[in-house]
Structures are given as C-alpha cells and as structure tokens.
Design a protein around this motif. Structure first.
Motif, PDB file in Angstrom:
ATOM      1  N   LEU A 101       0.889  -1.177   0.000  1.00  0.00           N
ATOM      2  CA  LEU A 101       0.000   0.000   0.000  1.00  0.00           C
ATOM      3  C   LEU A 101       0.913   1.210   0.000  1.00  0.00           C
ATOM      4  O   LEU A 101       1.766   1.350   0.882  1.00  0.00           O
ATOM      5  CB  LEU A 101      -0.898   0.028   1.238  1.00  0.00           C
ATOM      6  CG  LEU A 101      -1.744   1.311   1.378  1.00  0.00           C
ATOM      7  CD1 LEU A 101      -2.765   1.448   0.250  1.00  0.00           C
ATOM      8  CD2 LEU A 101      -2.481   1.331   2.722  1.00  0.00           C
ATOM      9  N   VAL A 103       0.921   5.566  -1.076  1.00  0.00           N
ATOM     10  CA  VAL A 103       0.274   6.765  -1.601  1.00  0.00           C
ATOM     11  C   VAL A 103       1.390   7.734  -1.987  1.00  0.00           C
ATOM     12  O   VAL A 103       2.392   7.864  -1.261  1.00  0.00           O
ATOM     13  CB  VAL A 103      -0.664   7.377  -0.533  1.00  0.00           C
ATOM     14  CG1 VAL A 103      -1.197   8.731  -0.973  1.00  0.00           C
ATOM     15  CG2 VAL A 103      -1.819   6.418  -0.243  1.00  0.00           C
ATOM     16  N   GLY A 109      -1.881  11.807   3.574  1.00  0.00           N
ATOM     17  CA  GLY A 109      -2.592  12.529   4.621  1.00  0.00           C
ATOM     18  C   GLY A 109      -3.924  13.105   4.164  1.00  0.00           C
ATOM     19  O   GLY A 109      -4.518  13.915   4.866  1.00  0.00           O
ATOM     20  N   ALA A 110      -4.410  12.671   2.990  1.00  0.00           N
ATOM     21  CA  ALA A 110      -5.662  13.232   2.461  1.00  0.00           C
ATOM     22  C   ALA A 110      -6.734  12.158   2.287  1.00  0.00           C
ATOM     23  O   ALA A 110      -7.734  12.372   1.604  1.00  0.00           O
ATOM     24  CB  ALA A 110      -5.393  13.933   1.124  1.00  0.00           C
ATOM     25  N   GLY A 111      -6.537  11.006   2.886  1.00  0.00           N
ATOM     26  CA  GLY A 111      -7.574   9.978   2.866  1.00  0.00           C
ATOM     27  C   GLY A 111      -7.459   8.952   1.740  1.00  0.00           C
ATOM     28  O   GLY A 111      -8.262   8.025   1.672  1.00  0.00           O
ATOM     29  N   GLY A 113      -5.118   6.675   1.204  1.00  0.00           N
ATOM     30  CA  GLY A 113      -4.760   5.368   1.764  1.00  0.00           C
ATOM     31  C   GLY A 113      -5.963   4.689   2.398  1.00  0.00           C
ATOM     32  O   GLY A 113      -6.167   3.482   2.235  1.00  0.00           O
ATOM     33  N   GLN A 114      -6.760   5.476   3.070  1.00  0.00           N
ATOM     34  CA  GLN A 114      -7.950   4.927   3.734  1.00  0.00           C
ATOM     35  C   GLN A 114      -8.929   4.350   2.687  1.00  0.00           C
ATOM     36  O   GLN A 114      -9.485   3.274   2.888  1.00  0.00           O
ATOM     37  CB  GLN A 114      -8.619   6.053   4.508  1.00  0.00           C
ATOM     38  CG  GLN A 114      -9.650   5.581   5.485  1.00  0.00           C
ATOM     39  CD  GLN A 114     -10.277   6.758   6.221  1.00  0.00           C
ATOM     40  OE1 GLN A 114     -10.332   7.876   5.692  1.00  0.00           O
ATOM     41  NE2 GLN A 114     -10.734   6.515   7.421  1.00  0.00           N
ATOM     42  N   ASN A 140       8.436   2.005  10.623  1.00  0.00           N
ATOM     43  CA  ASN A 140       7.407   2.724   9.854  1.00  0.00           C
ATOM     44  C   ASN A 140       6.192   2.976  10.754  1.00  0.00           C
ATOM     45  O   ASN A 140       5.105   2.433  10.541  1.00  0.00           O
ATOM     46  CB  ASN A 140       7.022   1.910   8.609  1.00  0.00           C
ATOM     47  CG  ASN A 140       6.226   2.713   7.602  1.00  0.00           C
ATOM     48  OD1 ASN A 140       5.961   3.902   7.824  1.00  0.00           O
ATOM     49  ND2 ASN A 140       5.840   2.084   6.516  1.00  0.00           N
ATOM     50  N   ARG A 149      -5.546   2.546  13.434  1.00  0.00           N
ATOM     51  CA  ARG A 149      -6.755   3.379  13.448  1.00  0.00           C
ATOM     52  C   ARG A 149      -7.870   2.739  12.616  1.00  0.00           C
ATOM     53  O   ARG A 149      -9.046   2.913  12.896  1.00  0.00           O
ATOM     54  CB  ARG A 149      -6.411   4.757  12.908  1.00  0.00           C
ATOM     55  CG  ARG A 149      -7.414   5.803  13.299  1.00  0.00           C
ATOM     56  CD  ARG A 149      -6.951   7.190  12.982  1.00  0.00           C
ATOM     57  NE  ARG A 149      -6.407   7.280  11.645  1.00  0.00           N
ATOM     58  CZ  ARG A 149      -5.379   8.060  11.315  1.00  0.00           C
ATOM     59  NH1 ARG A 149      -4.789   8.785  12.224  1.00  0.00           N
ATOM     60  NH2 ARG A 149      -4.954   8.105  10.084  1.00  0.00           N
TER      61      ARG A 149
END
Ligand SMILES: CC(C)(COP(=O)(O)OP(=O)(O)OC[C@H]1O[C@@H](n2cnc3c(N)ncnc32)[C@H](O)[C@@H]1OP(=O)(O)O)[C@@H](O)C(=O)NCCC(=O)NCCS
Length: 165
Positions: A101, A103, A109-111, A113-114, A140, A149
């Motif tokens: 994974l 990005v 930090g902008a979603g 990856g989520q 890491n 999270r």
C-alpha cells in the motif's frame, strides 16, 4: 480528496514503478538500522524484482492491484492477494494479504490510503475472507498508526539476524 479506484490490468503494471520507488525510499529511511545486514537494492533492481513478483501474483485469480487516480494522475495503489491459512486461529481456510500500500508523497494525509485500504477489505469480504494480514517494516510507525486506526492489531513480530559473526 475524492479518488477514483480502479482495478489495474497486469499489462499496465509498469505505471506502478514511480510509487514503488517512493516506497523503497520511505522504507530505507524508516528502517536505516537494517543496512547493517546489507545495503538497500538500487531502485531499478528493486522494481525489476517487485515487478516480477506482481506479475507472478497476478497469475493467481484473486490477486488485485487497486489504483487510486485523480484524472490521469496515479495517487496510490494497493496489491491484495488471497492465500491459504493453515494456522492456530480459526480465520477460515484462506486469508487476505496486503502486499503493498503506497500513496504518492504529495497526496499523503488526504484519505487516499484509507479509501484504498477500504476497497481492499471490501473486496476480500465479498470473497468471504475474514482477515487480512499486513507486514510493516520496523520503524514505519506512521503506517502502524494508520492501520491501527483502521482496526488492525499486532500479530507476528518478525526478526532478522546475520548467520555468521
Ligand atoms: C501509510 C499510507 C499508505 C497512508 O495513506 P494516506 O493516504 O496518507 O492515509 P490517510 O490520509 O487515509 O491517513 C493518513 C494517516 O497515515 C499516516 N501516515 C503515515 N505516513 C504518513 C505521511 N508521510 N504523511 C501523512 N500521513 C502519514 C498518519 O498516521 C496519518 O494519520 P494522521 O492524519 O492522524 O497523521 C501513506 O501515508 C503512505 O504511502 N506512506 C508511505 C508508504 C507506507 O508506509 N506504506 C505502508 C507500507 S506497510
């Protein structure tokens, strides 16, 4: 950010090279202690090997390369596989494995990856898979926080040591 997620055809695997090389830099910075065992491979060499692995994994019917795009721009990608799961826990006959994974540096930090992680999980859930394994290089910590999270918990701790003094 509202990325579009697609499944990448194996013929397009070369578009992943740039982000793979970013991940290599990220890993080598995070795990600087590992160079005492041997140097990090040159980026070209690392990509050649990883490319070969991706193409091999893509021969398996349940492997998917998920890409996040903003127009023509590749923002990130995830590689997810399904493997047999012999083991002590009743996690079903097979488990998912998140092989990669990453990005883009400039899109973190902008979603993104989520969204990629969520898509990988949905895909596995549709196949009846209960659990997805993820390996994170030592050091890491940002990635560990990110996965925790999202609901991940500690599993195996892998150590590495030289075999001669
Ligand atoms: C880990 C990663 C995939 C998360 O993707 P993302 O799109 O940045 O994730 P999101 O925006 O959904 O979540 C951001 C969270 O990721 C974590 N994170 C890890 N590295 C980060 C970075 N360089 N920049 C921003 N966030 C980072 C943070 O915990 C952040 O949480 P916060 O907002 O509370 O600080 C992405 O940051 C990345 O590609 N990192 C480098 C490669 C890597 O470590 N991949 C995982 C290998 S196992």
């Amino acid at each position: 950010m509202n990325p579009v997620i697609d499944v990448l055809a194996s013929s397009d695997v070369d578009c992943l090279e740039r982000l793979w090389k970013q991940l290599l830099v990220h890993h080598s910075r995070a795990a600087g202690h590992l160079t005492s065992l041997g140097a990090v491979r040159p980026p070209e060499d690392s990509w050649r090997l990883r490319r070969g692995q991706y193409l091999e994994w893509l021969q398996e019917p349940l492997t998917a390369v998920l890409v996040a795009r903003d127009g023509d721009r590749l923002l990130g990608y995830a590689v997810v596989r399904v493997v047999d799961a012999p083991g002590s826990w009743k996690w079903g006959d097979q488990v998912g494995v998140l092989e990669t994974l990453v990005v883009d540096d400039e899109a973190r930090g902008a979603g993104v990856g989520q969204v990629l992680l969520g898509t990988a999980r949905e895909r596995l859930a549709e196949l009846g898979i209960q659990v997805m394994k993820i390996s994170v290089i030592a050091g890491n910590e940002g990635a560990v926080r990110f996965y925790q999270r999202e609901g991940a918990v500690d599993f195996v701790k892998t150590l590495v040591m030289p075999v001669s003094e």
